[in-house]
Design an enzyme around this catalytic site. Structure first.
Site, PDB file in Angstrom:
ATOM      1  N   LYS A 274      -1.282  -5.712 -24.725  1.00 26.76           N
ATOM      2  CA  LYS A 274      -2.522  -6.021 -25.457  1.00 26.76           C
ATOM      3  C   LYS A 274      -3.448  -4.806 -25.526  1.00 26.76           C
ATOM      4  O   LYS A 274      -4.586  -4.927 -25.944  1.00 26.76           O
ATOM      5  CB  LYS A 274      -3.260  -7.163 -24.752  1.00 26.76           C
ATOM      6  CG  LYS A 274      -2.503  -8.467 -24.778  1.00 26.76           C
ATOM      7  CD  LYS A 274      -3.339  -9.560 -24.137  1.00 26.76           C
ATOM      8  CE  LYS A 274      -2.610 -10.890 -24.155  1.00 26.76           C
ATOM      9  NZ  LYS A 274      -3.320 -11.921 -23.387  1.00 26.76           N
TER      10      LYS A 274
ATOM     11  N   HIS B  14     -10.316 -20.051 -15.510  1.00 21.50           N
ATOM     12  CA  HIS B  14      -9.908 -19.079 -14.482  1.00 21.50           C
ATOM     13  C   HIS B  14     -10.653 -19.340 -13.165  1.00 21.50           C
ATOM     14  O   HIS B  14     -10.049 -19.305 -12.084  1.00 21.50           O
ATOM     15  CB  HIS B  14     -10.240 -17.647 -14.920  1.00 21.50           C
ATOM     16  CG  HIS B  14      -9.458 -17.136 -16.101  1.00 21.50           C
ATOM     17  ND1 HIS B  14     -10.057 -16.554 -17.192  1.00 21.50           N
ATOM     18  CD2 HIS B  14      -8.124 -17.112 -16.358  1.00 21.50           C
ATOM     19  CE1 HIS B  14      -9.129 -16.175 -18.062  1.00 21.50           C
ATOM     20  NE2 HIS B  14      -7.946 -16.514 -17.580  1.00 21.50           N
TER      21      HIS B  14
ATOM     22  N   ARG C 232      -1.319 -24.416 -18.297  1.00 20.14           N
ATOM     23  CA  ARG C 232      -2.039 -25.402 -19.110  1.00 20.14           C
ATOM     24  C   ARG C 232      -1.095 -26.342 -19.824  1.00 20.14           C
ATOM     25  O   ARG C 232      -1.433 -27.475 -20.093  1.00 20.14           O
ATOM     26  CB  ARG C 232      -2.909 -24.679 -20.157  1.00 20.14           C
ATOM     27  CG  ARG C 232      -4.122 -24.009 -19.578  1.00 20.14           C
ATOM     28  CD  ARG C 232      -4.693 -23.027 -20.546  1.00 20.14           C
ATOM     29  NE  ARG C 232      -3.710 -22.006 -20.861  1.00 20.14           N
ATOM     30  CZ  ARG C 232      -3.988 -20.807 -21.329  1.00 20.14           C
ATOM     31  NH1 ARG C 232      -5.221 -20.478 -21.589  1.00 20.14           N
ATOM     32  NH2 ARG C 232      -3.038 -19.937 -21.575  1.00 20.14           N
TER      33      ARG C 232
ATOM     34  N   SER D 207      -8.900 -17.433 -22.934  1.00 21.27           N
ATOM     35  CA  SER D 207      -9.767 -16.324 -23.355  1.00 21.27           C
ATOM     36  C   SER D 207      -9.653 -16.105 -24.858  1.00 21.27           C
ATOM     37  O   SER D 207     -10.651 -15.817 -25.530  1.00 21.27           O
ATOM     38  CB  SER D 207      -9.371 -15.030 -22.631  1.00 21.27           C
ATOM     39  OG  SER D 207      -9.498 -15.177 -21.243  1.00 21.27           O
TER      40      SER D 207
END
Ligand code: PNS
Length: 170
Positions: free
Chosen positions: A41, A17, A92, A129
């Site tokens: 979440k 990040h 990614r 994460s």
């Protein structure tokens, strides 16, 4: 002055990040790191909202033109209120792309700005994460993946689990 919002859950912020924010600042005058509650979440965060904000602020304090703020509801609404020209997302891999393209188009439908994707790069391009929490939760070394202040917070947060592990309890 150009402004972009880099939204995420940041539970916790990683070196991946930090790299995206650093590079976004080469394109935009100001970058707001928008820490979202993220309904999907909710209740499954390791760090609560205040801790996530505090950790993000500590990890980005060395960068000029970067603020950390809460995105309280819809990202598109927040971007409009802030007058943001763009949403920043790091990519990614293809899985990220598949998840992000519908969100980019929906955010536009909702009156938000265009999404600008930055390719994850460098030694932290694979870091997430979720992986950090999984590895740290099992006692693995994540010192190369997160800033020191996050490492210390993870150790604090996961200390009871570590104590159970070393006592041979589940
Ligand atoms: O770090 P994450 O969990 O991948 O971030 C997801 C996030 C926070 C960017 C996304 O859930 C979001 O934008 N939440 C704010 C609420 C919203 O606008 N949802 C609709 C997105 S199209």
């Amino acid at each position: 002055m150009t402004l972009a919002v880099y939204p995420g859950t940041f539970d916790p912020i990683t070196l991946g990040h930090v790299d995206v924010v650093t590079r976004a600042r080469t394109v935009f005058d100001r970058v707001v790191v928008g820490v979202a509650h993220n309904a999907a979440k909710r209740g499954r965060h390791l760090f609560d909202l205040d801790e996530r904000l505090e950790l993000a602020r500590a990890c980005l304090a060395h960068l000029s033109g970067v603020d950390v703020d809460v995105v309280p509801g819809l990202l598109a609404d927040y971007c409009r209120e802030r007058g943001a020209e763009a949403i920043i997302k790091g990519l990614r891999n293809g899985t990220d792309l598949d998840a992000e393209v519908p969100m980019a188009l929906l955010n536009r439908d909702l009156g938000g700005p265009e999404t600008v994707f930055l390719a994850a790069a460098g030694p932290h391009a694979h870091v997430s994460s979720s992986l950090v929490k999984d590895v740290a939760g099992h006692g693995g070394d994540v010192s190369g993946l997160v800033p020191d202040v996050v490492l210390a917070a993870l150790e604090r947060e996961l200390a009871p689990a570590a104590a159970r592990r070393s006592a041979g309890r589940p």
